[in-house]
Design a protein around this motif. Sequence first.
Motif, PDB file in Angstrom:
ATOM      1  N   GLY A 243       0.825  -1.197   0.000  1.00  0.00           N
ATOM      2  CA  GLY A 243       0.000   0.000   0.000  1.00  0.00           C
ATOM      3  C   GLY A 243       0.861   1.249   0.000  1.00  0.00           C
ATOM      4  O   GLY A 243       1.974   1.259   0.528  1.00  0.00           O
ATOM      5  N   ALA A 244       0.351   2.330  -0.568  1.00  0.00           N
ATOM      6  CA  ALA A 244       1.087   3.587  -0.577  1.00  0.00           C
ATOM      7  C   ALA A 244       0.122   4.742  -0.735  1.00  0.00           C
ATOM      8  O   ALA A 244      -0.878   4.641  -1.457  1.00  0.00           O
ATOM      9  CB  ALA A 244       2.125   3.611  -1.699  1.00  0.00           C
ATOM     10  N   SER A 245       0.437   5.856  -0.048  1.00  0.00           N
ATOM     11  CA  SER A 245      -0.398   7.051  -0.121  1.00  0.00           C
ATOM     12  C   SER A 245       0.474   8.295  -0.082  1.00  0.00           C
ATOM     13  O   SER A 245       1.545   8.300   0.539  1.00  0.00           O
ATOM     14  CB  SER A 245      -1.385   7.106   1.057  1.00  0.00           C
ATOM     15  OG  SER A 245      -2.309   6.046   1.020  1.00  0.00           O
ATOM     16  N   LEU A 246       0.001   9.345  -0.745  1.00  0.00           N
ATOM     17  CA  LEU A 246       0.566  10.680  -0.643  1.00  0.00           C
ATOM     18  C   LEU A 246      -0.415  11.527   0.150  1.00  0.00           C
ATOM     19  O   LEU A 246      -1.620  11.539  -0.157  1.00  0.00           O
ATOM     20  CB  LEU A 246       0.772  11.300  -2.025  1.00  0.00           C
ATOM     21  CG  LEU A 246       2.039  10.934  -2.788  1.00  0.00           C
ATOM     22  CD1 LEU A 246       1.961  11.498  -4.203  1.00  0.00           C
ATOM     23  CD2 LEU A 246       3.277  11.465  -2.079  1.00  0.00           C
ATOM     24  N   ILE A 247       0.087  12.251   1.153  1.00  0.00           N
ATOM     25  CA  ILE A 247      -0.795  12.994   2.044  1.00  0.00           C
ATOM     26  C   ILE A 247      -0.321  14.437   2.156  1.00  0.00           C
ATOM     27  O   ILE A 247       0.867  14.695   2.390  1.00  0.00           O
ATOM     28  CB  ILE A 247      -0.845  12.331   3.432  1.00  0.00           C
ATOM     29  CG1 ILE A 247      -1.475  10.937   3.301  1.00  0.00           C
ATOM     30  CG2 ILE A 247      -1.611  13.194   4.429  1.00  0.00           C
ATOM     31  CD1 ILE A 247      -1.425  10.117   4.540  1.00  0.00           C
ATOM     32  N   ALA A 248      -1.265  15.366   1.995  1.00  0.00           N
ATOM     33  CA  ALA A 248      -0.969  16.793   2.158  1.00  0.00           C
ATOM     34  C   ALA A 248      -2.275  17.550   2.301  1.00  0.00           C
ATOM     35  O   ALA A 248      -3.281  17.196   1.675  1.00  0.00           O
ATOM     36  CB  ALA A 248      -0.179  17.338   0.974  1.00  0.00           C
ATOM     37  N   GLY A 249      -2.262  18.571   3.147  1.00  0.00           N
ATOM     38  CA  GLY A 249      -3.426  19.427   3.287  1.00  0.00           C
ATOM     39  C   GLY A 249      -4.690  18.701   3.680  1.00  0.00           C
ATOM     40  O   GLY A 249      -5.795  19.085   3.269  1.00  0.00           O
ATOM     41  N   GLY A 250      -4.559  17.624   4.456  1.00  0.00           N
ATOM     42  CA  GLY A 250      -5.725  16.876   4.892  1.00  0.00           C
ATOM     43  C   GLY A 250      -6.291  15.938   3.847  1.00  0.00           C
ATOM     44  O   GLY A 250      -7.314  15.286   4.076  1.00  0.00           O
ATOM     45  N   LYS A 251      -5.640  15.853   2.691  1.00  0.00           N
ATOM     46  CA  LYS A 251      -6.111  14.971   1.620  1.00  0.00           C
ATOM     47  C   LYS A 251      -5.116  13.839   1.397  1.00  0.00           C
ATOM     48  O   LYS A 251      -3.908  14.024   1.536  1.00  0.00           O
ATOM     49  CB  LYS A 251      -6.315  15.760   0.328  1.00  0.00           C
ATOM     50  CG  LYS A 251      -7.390  16.829   0.431  1.00  0.00           C
ATOM     51  CD  LYS A 251      -7.573  17.566  -0.895  1.00  0.00           C
ATOM     52  CE  LYS A 251      -8.656  18.627  -0.781  1.00  0.00           C
ATOM     53  NZ  LYS A 251      -8.846  19.357  -2.071  1.00  0.00           N
ATOM     54  N   SER A 252      -5.651  12.682   1.020  1.00  0.00           N
ATOM     55  CA  SER A 252      -4.823  11.501   0.790  1.00  0.00           C
ATOM     56  C   SER A 252      -5.084  10.953  -0.603  1.00  0.00           C
ATOM     57  O   SER A 252      -6.238  10.862  -1.035  1.00  0.00           O
ATOM     58  CB  SER A 252      -5.145  10.421   1.833  1.00  0.00           C
ATOM     59  OG  SER A 252      -4.414   9.238   1.596  1.00  0.00           O
ATOM     60  N   ARG A 253      -3.990  10.637  -1.312  1.00  0.00           N
ATOM     61  CA  ARG A 253      -4.091  10.007  -2.636  1.00  0.00           C
ATOM     62  C   ARG A 253      -3.453   8.627  -2.571  1.00  0.00           C
ATOM     63  O   ARG A 253      -2.279   8.494  -2.204  1.00  0.00           O
ATOM     64  CB  ARG A 253      -3.352  10.834  -3.692  1.00  0.00           C
ATOM     65  CG  ARG A 253      -4.073  12.064  -4.155  1.00  0.00           C
ATOM     66  CD  ARG A 253      -3.338  12.709  -5.324  1.00  0.00           C
ATOM     67  NE  ARG A 253      -2.098  13.337  -4.906  1.00  0.00           N
ATOM     68  CZ  ARG A 253      -1.233  13.918  -5.741  1.00  0.00           C
ATOM     69  NH1 ARG A 253      -1.469  13.902  -7.043  1.00  0.00           N
ATOM     70  NH2 ARG A 253      -0.139  14.484  -5.288  1.00  0.00           N
ATOM     71  N   GLY A 254      -4.201   7.600  -2.907  1.00  0.00           N
ATOM     72  CA  GLY A 254      -3.647   6.263  -2.970  1.00  0.00           C
ATOM     73  C   GLY A 254      -2.810   6.084  -4.228  1.00  0.00           C
ATOM     74  O   GLY A 254      -3.164   6.595  -5.300  1.00  0.00           O
ATOM     75  N   LEU A 255      -1.687   5.380  -4.107  1.00  0.00           N
ATOM     76  CA  LEU A 255      -0.807   5.134  -5.246  1.00  0.00           C
ATOM     77  C   LEU A 255      -1.038   3.704  -5.731  1.00  0.00           C
ATOM     78  O   LEU A 255      -0.972   2.747  -4.951  1.00  0.00           O
ATOM     79  CB  LEU A 255       0.658   5.337  -4.837  1.00  0.00           C
ATOM     80  CG  LEU A 255       0.975   6.668  -4.156  1.00  0.00           C
ATOM     81  CD1 LEU A 255       2.472   6.817  -3.918  1.00  0.00           C
ATOM     82  CD2 LEU A 255       0.441   7.852  -4.966  1.00  0.00           C
ATOM     83  N   ALA A 256      -1.284   3.570  -7.025  1.00  0.00           N
ATOM     84  CA  ALA A 256      -1.757   2.294  -7.578  1.00  0.00           C
ATOM     85  C   ALA A 256      -0.605   1.366  -7.935  1.00  0.00           C
ATOM     86  O   ALA A 256       0.396   1.776  -8.529  1.00  0.00           O
ATOM     87  CB  ALA A 256      -2.602   2.553  -8.824  1.00  0.00           C
ATOM     88  N   SER A 257      -0.762   0.083  -7.574  1.00  0.00           N
ATOM     89  CA  SER A 257       0.161  -0.977  -7.973  1.00  0.00           C
ATOM     90  C   SER A 257      -0.514  -1.908  -8.970  1.00  0.00           C
ATOM     91  O   SER A 257      -1.745  -1.937  -9.080  1.00  0.00           O
ATOM     92  CB  SER A 257       0.608  -1.789  -6.751  1.00  0.00           C
ATOM     93  OG  SER A 257       1.480  -1.061  -5.927  1.00  0.00           O
ATOM     94  N   HIS A 258       0.317  -2.666  -9.680  1.00  0.00           N
ATOM     95  CA  HIS A 258      -0.187  -3.657 -10.632  1.00  0.00           C
ATOM     96  C   HIS A 258      -0.224  -5.030  -9.976  1.00  0.00           C
ATOM     97  O   HIS A 258       0.542  -5.311  -9.052  1.00  0.00           O
ATOM     98  CB  HIS A 258       0.722  -3.709 -11.863  1.00  0.00           C
ATOM     99  CG  HIS A 258       0.809  -2.414 -12.606  1.00  0.00           C
ATOM    100  ND1 HIS A 258      -0.115  -2.015 -13.551  1.00  0.00           N
ATOM    101  CD2 HIS A 258       1.723  -1.407 -12.547  1.00  0.00           C
ATOM    102  CE1 HIS A 258       0.221  -0.834 -14.031  1.00  0.00           C
ATOM    103  NE2 HIS A 258       1.335  -0.443 -13.440  1.00  0.00           N
ATOM    104  N   PRO A 259      -1.098  -5.930 -10.463  1.00  0.00           N
ATOM    105  CA  PRO A 259      -1.104  -7.298  -9.918  1.00  0.00           C
ATOM    106  C   PRO A 259       0.129  -8.063 -10.374  1.00  0.00           C
ATOM    107  O   PRO A 259       0.755  -7.737 -11.387  1.00  0.00           O
ATOM    108  CB  PRO A 259      -2.383  -7.897 -10.506  1.00  0.00           C
ATOM    109  CG  PRO A 259      -2.645  -7.118 -11.760  1.00  0.00           C
ATOM    110  CD  PRO A 259      -2.151  -5.732 -11.479  1.00  0.00           C
ATOM    111  N   GLY A 260       0.470  -9.103  -9.613  1.00  0.00           N
ATOM    112  CA  GLY A 260       1.576  -9.960 -10.007  1.00  0.00           C
ATOM    113  C   GLY A 260       2.519 -10.244  -8.858  1.00  0.00           C
ATOM    114  O   GLY A 260       2.314  -9.808  -7.715  1.00  0.00           O
ATOM    115  N   ILE A 261       3.557 -11.025  -9.165  1.00  0.00           N
ATOM    116  CA  ILE A 261       4.589 -11.400  -8.204  1.00  0.00           C
ATOM    117  C   ILE A 261       5.945 -11.147  -8.849  1.00  0.00           C
ATOM    118  O   ILE A 261       6.269 -11.726  -9.894  1.00  0.00           O
ATOM    119  CB  ILE A 261       4.477 -12.885  -7.796  1.00  0.00           C
ATOM    120  CG1 ILE A 261       3.115 -13.166  -7.164  1.00  0.00           C
ATOM    121  CG2 ILE A 261       5.605 -13.263  -6.835  1.00  0.00           C
ATOM    122  CD1 ILE A 261       2.865 -14.648  -6.921  1.00  0.00           C
ATOM    123  N   VAL A 262       6.734 -10.270  -8.256  1.00  0.00           N
ATOM    124  CA  VAL A 262       8.085 -10.029  -8.760  1.00  0.00           C
ATOM    125  C   VAL A 262       8.944 -11.247  -8.402  1.00  0.00           C
ATOM    126  O   VAL A 262       8.930 -11.713  -7.273  1.00  0.00           O
ATOM    127  CB  VAL A 262       8.679  -8.745  -8.153  1.00  0.00           C
ATOM    128  CG1 VAL A 262      10.090  -8.508  -8.682  1.00  0.00           C
ATOM    129  CG2 VAL A 262       7.784  -7.553  -8.468  1.00  0.00           C
TER     130      VAL A 262
END
Length: 336
Positions: A243-262
């Motif tokens: 999971g990953a998010s960018l947070i600023a000014g009380g707002k959160s944006r989720g950062l999208a990953s692709h399916p799979g296994i490295v």
Amino acid sequence: MNITGSMTQVLLIEDSSQIGFARRTAQRLAEQNGFGESDAGRVALVATELASNVLKHALRGEIHLRVLPRQGDNGIEMIAIDRAQGFDLDACLTDGFSTGGTQGIGLGAVARQADVFDAFADQRGAVLLARLYPRSDRQPDLAYGVSQHSLHNDPACGDVWHLAYHNGDISAMIIDGLGHGEDAERAARAGEDAFARAPFSAPTLLMEDLHRDMIGTRGGAVAFAQFRADRASLTFAGVGNIGASLIAGGKSRGLASHPGIVGGQYRKAQPFDYAHVNGHLLIMYSDGLQSRWNLQDYPGLAHRHPAVIASVLHRDFCRGRDDVTVLVVALEAAHG
């Protein structure tokens, strides 16, 4: 500068004998990492007061210890964590406020002993952070925090994190090897080795390098984020359930990953670019942490040190059935 991830050492505090153990453990860790007698004494003092404070106002809690690698002298991080309600932070920061079993120097004096001191307290409990460096080392503190723990305190951890700093740029990575234990850690470390060789290379090529080095292992979920200070931009690439998010000014944006296994099977990981992220928080976490957290439920927490944020999220949202890593990075030009 490359920072190789390590697990958080947890010291349980629930009776007075454990205060002395925390003091000795922290002092020994400092001495092992180049702290002289006077600086190691500061570490011992802070550990004693933090542990005493936990026992006094919360009856039980934990001290989290870790080494802070740097290009010069390493530092020591201590975080006191509890679940007590009604902690009066202002009172505890007053000199002379006794925390029981100590000289009553107060956390205000502890704050002066520490090179970095920060705290957050609400009805869920308190988190107090102290970072100490040798007095001879004048490098700035790096604004990141991490809380990493293996399932059932296994000495092997299938989660691995890594940070790289270069001329103000930052590259952050988490790998979650499939399963847990030694085989999962072996998979994750193989990927970390590839990442450490070129943490700022083109994201698609970097993911392919990790994939190649993880073939023959269990494989795992991988995500990394590259912050370019001169452009105030972030590039994120992920495969699997990091999971990953960018947070600023009380707002959160989720950062999208692709399916799979490295190391197994995945389609080419298309990176995503995010502009104007200077001053944002980057929060990355393995699936040992629940994803339903929201920093807006903790007024003021987003403005605390990243190490405090990581510890609060781990305390309140750890699933307890897998290895867990929470990595929080302040996206601002850093020197390393």
